[in-house]
Motif scaffolding. Structure first.
Motif, PDB file in Angstrom:
ATOM      1  N   UNK A 189      -2.200  12.063   5.497  1.00 52.38           N
ATOM      2  CA  UNK A 189      -1.521  12.238   4.214  1.00 52.38           C
ATOM      3  C   UNK A 189      -0.146  12.834   4.517  1.00 52.38           C
ATOM      4  N   UNK A 190       0.899  12.035   4.390  1.00 52.02           N
ATOM      5  CA  UNK A 190       0.944  10.724   3.730  1.00 52.02           C
ATOM      6  C   UNK A 190       0.472   9.586   4.650  1.00 52.02           C
ATOM      7  N   UNK A 191       0.123   8.471   4.022  1.00 53.50           N
ATOM      8  CA  UNK A 191      -0.241   7.270   4.762  1.00 53.50           C
ATOM      9  C   UNK A 191       0.985   6.469   5.194  1.00 53.50           C
ATOM     10  N   UNK A 192       2.107   6.721   4.532  1.00 57.62           N
ATOM     11  CA  UNK A 192       3.354   6.010   4.837  1.00 57.62           C
ATOM     12  C   UNK A 192       4.487   7.015   4.999  1.00 57.62           C
ATOM     13  N   UNK A 193       5.373   6.741   5.936  1.00 55.32           N
ATOM     14  CA  UNK A 193       6.400   7.705   6.329  1.00 55.32           C
ATOM     15  C   UNK A 193       7.357   8.089   5.205  1.00 55.32           C
ATOM     16  N   UNK A 194       7.578   7.187   4.259  1.00 57.34           N
ATOM     17  CA  UNK A 194       8.561   7.493   3.217  1.00 57.34           C
ATOM     18  C   UNK A 194       7.996   8.370   2.110  1.00 57.34           C
TER      19      UNK A 194
END
Length: 291
Positions: free
Chosen positions: A148-153
């Motif tokens: 968490x997060x699953x995506x860098x942005x």
């Protein structure tokens, strides 16, 4: 050593040490859902908790007037399992008692952890067999940590946990690592739980669970999420480190729980303990669905 299993769109890596899930990815999105055990935060991925869940008071319990010592969550997570079956999309691991385990846990057992990929997720099967000629007492649980997060942005606070069904559940607070039953309350799991690190300032959030339950980590800013689904687990723990602000959250299905602050120390009287007849076998499972 590690074992890899996969389907057309999912891939999982499983370690022989601890029979631990070390990676779960969607091939189409190249997203890693499992925490990658950075020791600067927490050095594990998804340990199997056996033969206890949580902590014992003074790391000690008594069985038949003899005292034994066990550290938090038991020994299975640190032992090497035997690979007993491996297919393209599934694998099974086995652990048996040893002379060393008998020094801290006086039962003969066979623990089998099975993993199988299918659809949008991974099913984790637990099988505990009592190979002792008397009743056996144990607890077992999962401890998967999800990025968490699953995506860098995105950031940690962009995420929520959605319980299903959305209803209130009994919350069991921890005091110095032990369950304080006198302070249990009605937890607000009848709505989404917004993630922030302060949630974990008093350690894990622990809820009593009955029947079919699902907990989803999601963000309104992404279509990607992860869901833990289970039926036959008495409790769920939700945890991340504090005050260290770690980029993961654990969703932990448990059959068993830490000692209470008022425990007698007798294993047979332990809250949440499971009793298994001689030569009998216990089965349960949970699933991780990734999108």
């Amino acid at each position: 050593m590690a074992v890899t299993i996969e389907t057309d769109h999912l891939k999982a890596v499983l370690n022989e040490k601890g029979a631990e899930l070390a990676s779960l990815k969607r091939k189409d999105a190249d997203i890693e859902y499992i925490w990658q055990a950075d020791p600067n935060y927490w050095k594990r991925h998804a340990p199997v908790l056996f033969p206890i869940v949580g902590s014992l008071k003074d790391n000690t319990y008594v069985y038949k007037d003899k005292s034994y010592r066990l550290s938090q969550h038991g020994f299975a997570r640190d032992m090497v399992f035997e690979v007993i079956e491996q297919r393209e999309d599934s694998a099974s691991f086995r652990l048996k008692n040893t002379e060393e385990t008998k020094k801290v846990y006086p039962f003969d057992f066979e623990l089998i952890i099975g993993y199988s990929l299918g659809g949008d997720g991974l099913t984790v099967n637990y099988q505990v067999k009592n190979t002792t000629d008397e009743e056996m007492y144990f607890s077992i649980g999962g401890h998967p940590a999800f990025n968490v997060p699953l995506e860098d942005h995105l950031s940690f606070t962009d995420y929520f946990i959605d319980p299903s069904p959305m209803k209130s559940r009994i919350n069991l607070p921890l005091k110095d690592g032990l369950i304080d039953l006198q302070q249990r309350t009605l937890g607000q799991t009848n709505t989404s739980i917004a993630l922030n690190h302060e949630l974990f300032k008093n350690d894990a959030l622990i809820y009593e669970t009955k029947g079919l339950n699902a907990f989803t980590i999601r963000s309104e800013k992404s279509s990607h999420s992860v869901t833990l689904t289970f039926k036959d687990f008495s409790y769920v723990g939700i945890w991340s480190t504090y005050p260290t602000q770690s980029p993961f959250v654990c969703l932990e299905p448990w059959v068993g729980i830490a000692d209470t602050t008022e425990t007698s120390g007798d294993l047979t009287e332990k809250v949440g303990i499971q009793k298994l007849a001689a030569n009998d076998t216990f089965h349960t499972k949970y699933a991780i669905v990734v999108k």
